[in-house]
Enzyme design. Sequence first.
Site, PDB file in Angstrom:
ATOM      1  N   ALA A  47      55.277 -28.475 -34.341  1.00 36.82           N
ATOM      2  CA  ALA A  47      55.855 -29.614 -35.067  1.00 36.82           C
ATOM      3  C   ALA A  47      57.147 -30.171 -34.441  1.00 36.82           C
ATOM      4  O   ALA A  47      57.219 -31.371 -34.149  1.00 36.82           O
ATOM      5  CB  ALA A  47      56.072 -29.214 -36.533  1.00 36.82           C
ATOM      6  N   GLN A 192      46.858 -20.083 -29.919  1.00 40.44           N
ATOM      7  CA  GLN A 192      48.296 -20.252 -29.628  1.00 40.44           C
ATOM      8  C   GLN A 192      49.021 -18.902 -29.598  1.00 40.44           C
ATOM      9  O   GLN A 192      49.998 -18.737 -28.862  1.00 40.44           O
ATOM     10  CB  GLN A 192      48.959 -21.139 -30.685  1.00 40.44           C
ATOM     11  CG  GLN A 192      48.581 -22.604 -30.627  1.00 40.44           C
ATOM     12  CD  GLN A 192      47.424 -22.940 -31.543  1.00 40.44           C
ATOM     13  OE1 GLN A 192      46.570 -22.109 -31.829  1.00 40.44           O
ATOM     14  NE2 GLN A 192      47.364 -24.163 -31.995  1.00 40.44           N
ATOM     15  N   ASP A 233      54.494 -26.955 -40.464  1.00 38.07           N
ATOM     16  CA  ASP A 233      54.248 -28.324 -39.992  1.00 38.07           C
ATOM     17  C   ASP A 233      54.689 -29.359 -41.015  1.00 38.07           C
ATOM     18  O   ASP A 233      55.022 -30.492 -40.670  1.00 38.07           O
ATOM     19  CB  ASP A 233      52.778 -28.500 -39.642  1.00 38.07           C
ATOM     20  CG  ASP A 233      52.463 -27.714 -38.394  1.00 38.07           C
ATOM     21  OD1 ASP A 233      52.167 -26.505 -38.516  1.00 38.07           O
ATOM     22  OD2 ASP A 233      52.592 -28.279 -37.288  1.00 38.07           O
ATOM     23  N   ASN A 243      50.876 -24.941 -42.480  1.00 41.46           N
ATOM     24  CA  ASN A 243      51.087 -24.348 -41.155  1.00 41.46           C
ATOM     25  C   ASN A 243      49.704 -24.059 -40.565  1.00 41.46           C
ATOM     26  O   ASN A 243      48.670 -24.318 -41.201  1.00 41.46           O
ATOM     27  CB  ASN A 243      51.945 -23.076 -41.264  1.00 41.46           C
ATOM     28  CG  ASN A 243      52.392 -22.570 -39.890  1.00 41.46           C
ATOM     29  OD1 ASN A 243      52.882 -23.352 -39.066  1.00 41.46           O
ATOM     30  ND2 ASN A 243      52.203 -21.300 -39.613  1.00 41.46           N
TER      31      ASN A 243
HETATM   32  O1  MRU Z   1      48.286 -27.185 -33.788  1.00 35.36           O
HETATM   33  P1  MRU Z   1      49.658 -26.757 -33.362  1.00 35.36           P
HETATM   34  O2  MRU Z   1      49.661 -25.773 -32.239  1.00 35.36           O
HETATM   35  O3  MRU Z   1      50.566 -27.928 -33.111  1.00 35.36           O
HETATM   36  O4  MRU Z   1      50.220 -26.004 -34.644  1.00 35.36           O
HETATM   37  C1  MRU Z   1      51.501 -25.444 -34.593  1.00 35.36           C
HETATM   38  C2  MRU Z   1      51.879 -24.701 -35.799  1.00 35.36           C
HETATM   39  O5  MRU Z   1      51.155 -24.619 -36.764  1.00 35.36           O
HETATM   40  C3  MRU Z   1      53.262 -24.127 -35.804  1.00 35.36           C
HETATM   41  O6  MRU Z   1      53.300 -22.930 -36.532  1.00 35.36           O
HETATM   42  C4  MRU Z   1      54.227 -25.126 -36.445  1.00 35.36           C
HETATM   43  O7  MRU Z   1      54.114 -26.370 -35.827  1.00 35.36           O
HETATM   44  C5  MRU Z   1      55.627 -24.680 -36.383  1.00 35.36           C
HETATM   45  S1  MRU Z   1      56.241 -24.734 -34.753  1.00 35.36           S
HETATM   46  C6  MRU Z   1      57.886 -24.397 -34.718  1.00 35.36           C
END
Ligand code: MRU
Length: 341
Positions: A47, A192, A233, A243
């Site tokens: 995010a 991730q 997010d 999230n």
């Molecule tokens: O789909 P992504 O990889 O963008 O999702 C990211 C997440 O869900 C993270 O946990 C969230 O953005 C927090 S990042 C500091």
Amino acid sequence: MVETIQWTAQGVVMIDQTRLPRVEEYVTCTTYEEVAKAIVTMVIRGAPAIGVAAAMGVALGVKQARPETLDAEFEKICDTLAGTRPTAVNLFWAIDRMKRLYAAVKGQGIEAVRAAMEAEAVKVYEEDIAINKAMGANGAPLVPDGKTVLTHCNAGALATAGYGTALGVIRAAVAAGKKIDVYADETRPFLQGARLTAWELMQDGIPTKLITDNMAGHFLKSGRIGCVIVGADRIARNGDVANKVGTYGVAVLAKENGVPFYVAAPISTLDLTLDSGDQIPIEQRPAKEVTEVFGVPVAPENVEVENPAFDVTPARYVTAIITEKGVARAPYEESLPALAK
Ligand code: MRU
């Protein structure tokens, strides 16, 4: 520490997160359309990092726009970037911030507007790192010493301008001398946790074990997990947290086993316009992320697929929300607006 994103004279440079950890390659986006594509394809993700990319994308677009049609082009640049990913509110927060500045400076001539946009985008980047360090300082005292921290997805330097939110708290706890190790959920389907969190923490020398998502309950029951820390997010006014998909299950398992569940997120991730998490738009991602692993099919051809990229954890499972301005606890309807002031 890794450089996730940078503003340079050549364009916006990002480490390609789709290729990590095997290949460390930097790509240069030379147009705002390329920045938008990098967000959609998850070359950059997380995010706060998406917010920084959007701010830089706007600045890049304005740098290349024709002065005669600047207003119309500015709108198109913002609309294109806003159409990339729907869930992380930091994207819209960053675009709104650039819009407000544009409205304030647009009468000053093209060169002044370009300079202001560039300076603001760099400011969004720099502020994000400072915010993450403040969040780390606020969250570190909550991390139990001598225990394991479980995390889901990647909420680290790669998901931000640097240092990280959830991983920032872990980094700050380690820097404060706490003896902790980390269990990183692999985070299907985009991995991730396996590809980014494990890589990032290993680079820092923080003891890390990779587990598959379905092992979280087993370890949460074992008594060795001192707390769960994840990023977010979008957080609704009542404390419901969107999230990475799978977070909700981890939160329920944490509560069942008496393990504190912490969310670390900047104030820019709060969406106080939403009463509850039910109103948060959930991005649906391509089926191939589920049916294939690195291009290799793992499911029957033409199988029907659901692929929501995020889930919403109800506030009752959230022990506390760690922000740069302090730690919020229930009732979140009161504590979050007070912190956001
Ligand atoms: O789909 P992504 O990889 O963008 O999702 C990211 C997440 O869900 C993270 O946990 C969230 O953005 C927090 S990042 C500091």
